[in-house]
Design an enzyme around this catalytic site. Structure first.
Site, PDB file in Angstrom:
ATOM      1  N   LYS A   1       0.820  -1.224   0.000  1.00  0.00           N
ATOM      2  CA  LYS A   1       0.000   0.000   0.000  1.00  0.00           C
ATOM      3  C   LYS A   1       0.847   1.264   0.000  1.00  0.00           C
ATOM      4  O   LYS A   1       0.571   2.217   0.710  1.00  0.00           O
ATOM      5  CB  LYS A   1      -0.966   0.008   1.187  1.00  0.00           C
ATOM      6  CG  LYS A   1      -1.837  -1.216   1.313  1.00  0.00           C
ATOM      7  CD  LYS A   1      -2.511  -1.596  -0.007  1.00  0.00           C
ATOM      8  CE  LYS A   1      -3.487  -0.539  -0.495  1.00  0.00           C
ATOM      9  NZ  LYS A   1      -4.029  -0.872  -1.846  1.00  0.00           N
TER      10      LYS A   1
ATOM     11  N   THR B   1       1.491  -0.677  -7.307  1.00  0.00           N
ATOM     12  CA  THR B   1       0.862  -0.865  -8.618  1.00  0.00           C
ATOM     13  C   THR B   1       1.307   0.211  -9.594  1.00  0.00           C
ATOM     14  O   THR B   1       1.607  -0.065 -10.757  1.00  0.00           O
ATOM     15  CB  THR B   1      -0.672  -0.850  -8.473  1.00  0.00           C
ATOM     16  OG1 THR B   1      -1.076  -1.761  -7.444  1.00  0.00           O
ATOM     17  CG2 THR B   1      -1.343  -1.242  -9.784  1.00  0.00           C
TER      18      THR B   1
ATOM     19  N   HIS C   1       7.286  -7.837  -1.921  1.00  0.00           N
ATOM     20  CA  HIS C   1       7.163  -7.127  -0.645  1.00  0.00           C
ATOM     21  C   HIS C   1       8.173  -7.672   0.367  1.00  0.00           C
ATOM     22  O   HIS C   1       8.186  -7.261   1.518  1.00  0.00           O
ATOM     23  CB  HIS C   1       5.758  -7.292  -0.060  1.00  0.00           C
ATOM     24  CG  HIS C   1       4.684  -6.525  -0.775  1.00  0.00           C
ATOM     25  ND1 HIS C   1       4.880  -5.255  -1.256  1.00  0.00           N
ATOM     26  CD2 HIS C   1       3.386  -6.854  -1.063  1.00  0.00           C
ATOM     27  CE1 HIS C   1       3.749  -4.833  -1.825  1.00  0.00           C
ATOM     28  NE2 HIS C   1       2.844  -5.780  -1.716  1.00  0.00           N
TER      29      HIS C   1
ATOM     30  N   TYR D   1       6.916   7.747  -2.228  1.00  0.00           N
ATOM     31  CA  TYR D   1       5.694   7.966  -3.004  1.00  0.00           C
ATOM     32  C   TYR D   1       5.403   9.458  -3.166  1.00  0.00           C
ATOM     33  O   TYR D   1       5.056   9.929  -4.261  1.00  0.00           O
ATOM     34  CB  TYR D   1       4.522   7.276  -2.298  1.00  0.00           C
ATOM     35  CG  TYR D   1       3.175   7.463  -2.960  1.00  0.00           C
ATOM     36  CD1 TYR D   1       2.799   6.658  -4.025  1.00  0.00           C
ATOM     37  CD2 TYR D   1       2.273   8.413  -2.497  1.00  0.00           C
ATOM     38  CE1 TYR D   1       1.557   6.812  -4.629  1.00  0.00           C
ATOM     39  CE2 TYR D   1       1.043   8.581  -3.093  1.00  0.00           C
ATOM     40  CZ  TYR D   1       0.687   7.779  -4.158  1.00  0.00           C
ATOM     41  OH  TYR D   1      -0.542   7.939  -4.759  1.00  0.00           O
TER      42      TYR D   1
END
Length: 290
Positions: A32, A36, A99, A187
């Site tokens: 998360k 993706t 992960h 991110y």
């Protein structure tokens, strides 16, 4: 690290059988945290000469396949159910995702010249996204975790492939020691200046954009093709399952920065801030609260 029994079996098979090639590319991440998106961007960058990256070109695999099918997880797909697939004939560069924390990666990856791109996210937002996602995928009579229950577990490091601070620090330290092998991304930084970061990623992967490509708008085409809005709107990402029993539609949540402010109490902010200060102290890795 914390993971489920099936994942342990897959990781064991991966550690025993995977043989890395110097041309391999591994997209690593905390769950998360933009996995993706980074998989889509990496696939588009590496394959931009094989497939037209225009969002109107329906021959591009990113328009008909989920990024997790194009960049498969070691633990969820490649070695799922303890299988041992023949990967020797895959076209190069081979793209994989994981992960798995850095210390648990197979030695052939560490000893090869393959590239690892790692992405993490502000732990405040990662927690909220993980909490929403875990409750979405609860099946049958499985009780949903309250925000408070999930937060206590998170602060103790009881989270998939965690503790999260150990996960981040493993790749962070390796990126400092071998920057030609491990690229560390946040991110928030990627979203804040994606153009510059795509140039950096392409250069790191030894396939830099040419000046002509930049003039032709290739970078902007990749950004648009892999944008949250475009990827979420594709039919392939609205249905089906590319990872275990997770519906593809649940892999695309809000993708926002700072959504944690809508969920955290002042006490939660203070507690997680203290955890980050204690666990990341002296590492050089830090995150803004918002």
């Amino acid at each position: 690290m914390w993971c489920q029994p099936a994942e342990i079996q897959a990781i064991s098979a991966f550690q025993k059988h995977f043989q890395a090639k110097d041309s391999d590319i591994v997209v690593a991440s905390i769950p998360k945290s933009g996995t993706t998106w980074l998989k889509a961007l990496t696939f588009a960058i590496v394959n931009r000469h094989r497939f037209n990256i225009s969002s109107k070109n329906y021959n591009n695999p990113l328009l008909t396949s989920n990024p997790h099918d194009l960049v498969p997880f070691f633990e969820y797909k490649v070695y799922e159910k303890n299988q041992v697939p023949d990967l020797s004939k895959l076209p190069e560069p081979r793209l994989f995702g994981t992960h798995i924390p850095f210390p648990s990666l197979f030695n052939s990856i560490k000893e090869s010249n393959c590239k690892i791109i790692y992405i993490c996210r502000n732990p405040f937002d990662t927690f909220v996204s993980s909490w929403h996602f875990s409750n979405k995928i609860k099946q049958g009579s499985s009780p949903q975790l309250t925000l408070e229950e999930a937060f206590e577990m998170y602060c103790k490091g009881i989270v998939g492939f965690g503790p999260f601070w150990t996960h981040m620090l493993g790749y962070w330290k390796e990126s400092l020691e071998t920057p030609n092998k491990v690229q560390f991304l946040k991110y928030e930084d990627l979203k804040g200046d994606i153009n510059s970061h795509l140039k950096s990623i392409a250069k790191f992967l030894d396939c830099p954009f040419t000046l002509e490509e930049e003039r032709q708008g290739v970078i902007e085409d990749i950004i648009n093709l892999c944008s949250f809005k475009n990827m979420k709107g594709l039919e392939v990402n609205k249905s089906g399952k590319s990872i275990k029993n997770f519906d593809n539609k649940n892999l695309f949540s809000k993708g926002e920065i700072g959504d944690w402010v809508n969920h955290f109490s002042p006490g939660m902010v203070e507690k997680l801030s203290i955890v980050l200060e204690e666990k990341l102290c002296g590492s050089g890795l830090w995150f803004r609260p918002s």
